[in-house]
Design an enzyme around this catalytic site. Structure first.
Site, mmCIF file in Angstrom:
data_model
loop_
_atom_site.group_PDB
_atom_site.id
_atom_site.type_symbol
_atom_site.label_atom_id
_atom_site.label_comp_id
_atom_site.label_asym_id
_atom_site.label_seq_id
_atom_site.Cartn_x
_atom_site.Cartn_y
_atom_site.Cartn_z
ATOM 1 C CG PHE A 234 -1.961 1.029 1.269
ATOM 2 C CD1 PHE A 234 -3.140 0.865 0.557
ATOM 3 C CD2 PHE A 234 -1.796 2.194 2.008
ATOM 4 C CE1 PHE A 234 -4.123 1.841 0.575
ATOM 5 C CE2 PHE A 234 -2.774 3.173 2.027
ATOM 6 C CZ PHE A 234 -3.945 2.999 1.303
ATOM 7 C CD GLU A 235 2.123 1.381 3.745
ATOM 8 O OE1 GLU A 235 2.476 0.200 3.536
ATOM 9 O OE2 GLU A 235 1.027 1.682 4.259
ATOM 10 C CB CYS B 212 4.375 -10.289 -2.657
ATOM 11 S SG CYS B 212 3.503 -11.854 -2.545
ATOM 12 C CB ILE C 153 -0.822 -13.536 -0.468
ATOM 13 C CG1 ILE C 153 0.598 -13.559 -1.052
ATOM 14 C CG2 ILE C 153 -1.449 -14.926 -0.514
ATOM 15 C CD1 ILE C 153 1.568 -14.443 -0.314
ATOM 16 C CD GLU D 37 -10.102 -16.985 6.409
ATOM 17 O OE1 GLU D 37 -10.668 -16.362 7.327
ATOM 18 O OE2 GLU D 37 -9.694 -18.139 6.502
ATOM 19 C CB THR D 38 -11.000 -9.632 4.787
ATOM 20 O OG1 THR D 38 -9.686 -9.124 4.567
ATOM 21 C CG2 THR D 38 -11.055 -10.357 6.116
ATOM 22 C CG HIS E 201 -6.745 -5.775 3.982
ATOM 23 N ND1 HIS E 201 -7.174 -5.193 5.144
ATOM 24 C CD2 HIS E 201 -5.567 -5.195 3.684
ATOM 25 C CE1 HIS E 201 -6.303 -4.300 5.529
ATOM 26 N NE2 HIS E 201 -5.312 -4.281 4.667
HETATM 27 C C1 DLZ Z 1 -2.398 -5.303 5.922
HETATM 28 C C2 DLZ Z 1 -1.815 -6.063 4.775
HETATM 29 C C3 DLZ Z 1 -2.333 -7.319 4.423
HETATM 30 C C4 DLZ Z 1 -3.484 -7.957 5.133
HETATM 31 N N1 DLZ Z 1 -1.798 -8.050 3.432
HETATM 32 C C5 DLZ Z 1 -0.737 -7.521 2.745
HETATM 33 C C6 DLZ Z 1 -0.154 -8.256 1.675
HETATM 34 O O1 DLZ Z 1 -0.527 -9.386 1.348
HETATM 35 N N2 DLZ Z 1 0.874 -7.677 1.014
HETATM 36 C C7 DLZ Z 1 1.352 -6.424 1.314
HETATM 37 O O2 DLZ Z 1 2.284 -5.940 0.651
HETATM 38 N N3 DLZ Z 1 0.828 -5.736 2.337
HETATM 39 C C8 DLZ Z 1 -0.190 -6.244 3.057
HETATM 40 N N4 DLZ Z 1 -0.746 -5.550 4.090
HETATM 41 C C9 DLZ Z 1 -0.093 -4.262 4.494
HETATM 42 C C10 DLZ Z 1 -0.546 -3.056 3.677
HETATM 43 O O3 DLZ Z 1 0.093 -3.016 2.404
HETATM 44 C C11 DLZ Z 1 -0.149 -1.740 4.424
HETATM 45 O O4 DLZ Z 1 1.214 -1.777 4.748
HETATM 46 C C12 DLZ Z 1 -0.949 -1.545 5.710
HETATM 47 O O5 DLZ Z 1 -2.336 -1.636 5.446
HETATM 48 C C13 DLZ Z 1 -0.627 -0.184 6.353
HETATM 49 O O6 DLZ Z 1 -0.992 0.894 5.478
#
Ligand code: DLZ
Length: 158
Positions: free
Chosen positions: A66-67, A89, A91, A94-95, A97
Site C-alpha cells: 500500500f505504501e 506481493c 496474497i 479471507e477478507t 483487504h
Molecule cells: C495489511 C496487509 C495485508 C493484510 N496483506 C498484505 C499483503 O498481502 N501484502 C502487502 O504488501 N501488504 C499487506 N498488508 C499491508 C498493507 O500493504 C499496508 O502496509 C498496511 O495496510 C498499512 O498501510
C-alpha cells in the site's frame, strides 16, 4: 506479466536496451519479504546485467505494498530517475483487504507515473496463494522482479 504461456523473465537479452548511464530507483515492500527479497534480487541483477552501475540503483523499503506509491513519490523528490520499479506481493486472504490494496497500489503507481512524467513500473505480485507467489519470484514461472527491471529498461529508453 508472467503467465503459464508467457514468461518475460526468459526474454531475449538482445531486445533489452542497455541501462548504461541510467539512474533507477527500486521501492520494495517488506510485507511477504520471503517473496519480495527474491523480486528485489531479480530486479537488481537484471539492471546490473544490462549495464546499470550499482551506484546508480537506489533502493528504498516501505512497510507494505500500500505504501509503494508514496515511497516512489518520496524517492522522486531526491533525484532525477530514468525509471522507478515498485516491488511487492499481495496474497489473497479471507477478507476484501486484498482488493483494496491491489486497487490502491495499481492506481497510486499510475498516478505517480503520470504526475511525475516518469516510468513507474508495477512489479507487484497479486496471487491467490503463497505457492503462486513463490512460483513467480524465482520459481517455475520466472521472477516478476526480472520482468519489472526489463520493463523499466525499455521504458527508460523511450
Ligand atoms: C495489511 C496487509 C495485508 C493484510 N496483506 C498484505 C499483503 O498481502 N501484502 C502487502 O504488501 N501488504 C499487506 N498488508 C499491508 C498493507 O500493504 C499496508 O502496509 C498496511 O495496510 C498499512 O498501510
Amino acid at each position: 506479466m508472467s503467465t503459464e504461456l508467457r514468461n518475460l523473465s526468459s526474454c531475449n537479452k538482445d531486445d533489452v536496451p542497455s541501462g548504461e548511464k541510467g539512474i533507477f530507483g527500486i521501492v520494495v515492500s517488506e510485507w511477504n519479504s520471503e517473496i519480495t527479497d527474491n523480486l528485489l534480487r531479480g530486479a537488481v541483477d537484471t539492471l546490473l546485467e544490462h549495464g546499470v552501475d550499482d551506484k546508480d540503483i537506489y533502493i528504498r523499503h516501505v512497510p507494505g505494498s500500500f505504501e509503494l506509491p508514496f515511497g516512489a513519490s518520496t524517492l522522486l523528490e531526491k533525484k532525477r530517475f530514468d525509471a522507478i520499479i515498485c516491488l511487492g506481493c499481495v496474497i489473497q486472504g479471507e477478507t476484501r483487504h486484498f482488493d483494496f490494496i491491489c486497487d490502491a497500489v495499481a492506481n497510486g503507481i499510475m498516478q505517480v507515473s503520470l504526475k511525475e512524467e516518469i516510468p513507474v513500473v508495477f512489479g507487484v505480485l497479486t496471487t491467490n496463494t503463497l505457492e503462486q507467489a513463490r512460483d513467480r519470484s524465482g520459481g517455475k514461472h520466472g521472477n516478476k522482479g526480472v520482468e519489472a527491471a526489463v520493463t523499466a529498461l525499455k521504458m527508460a529508453a523511450l
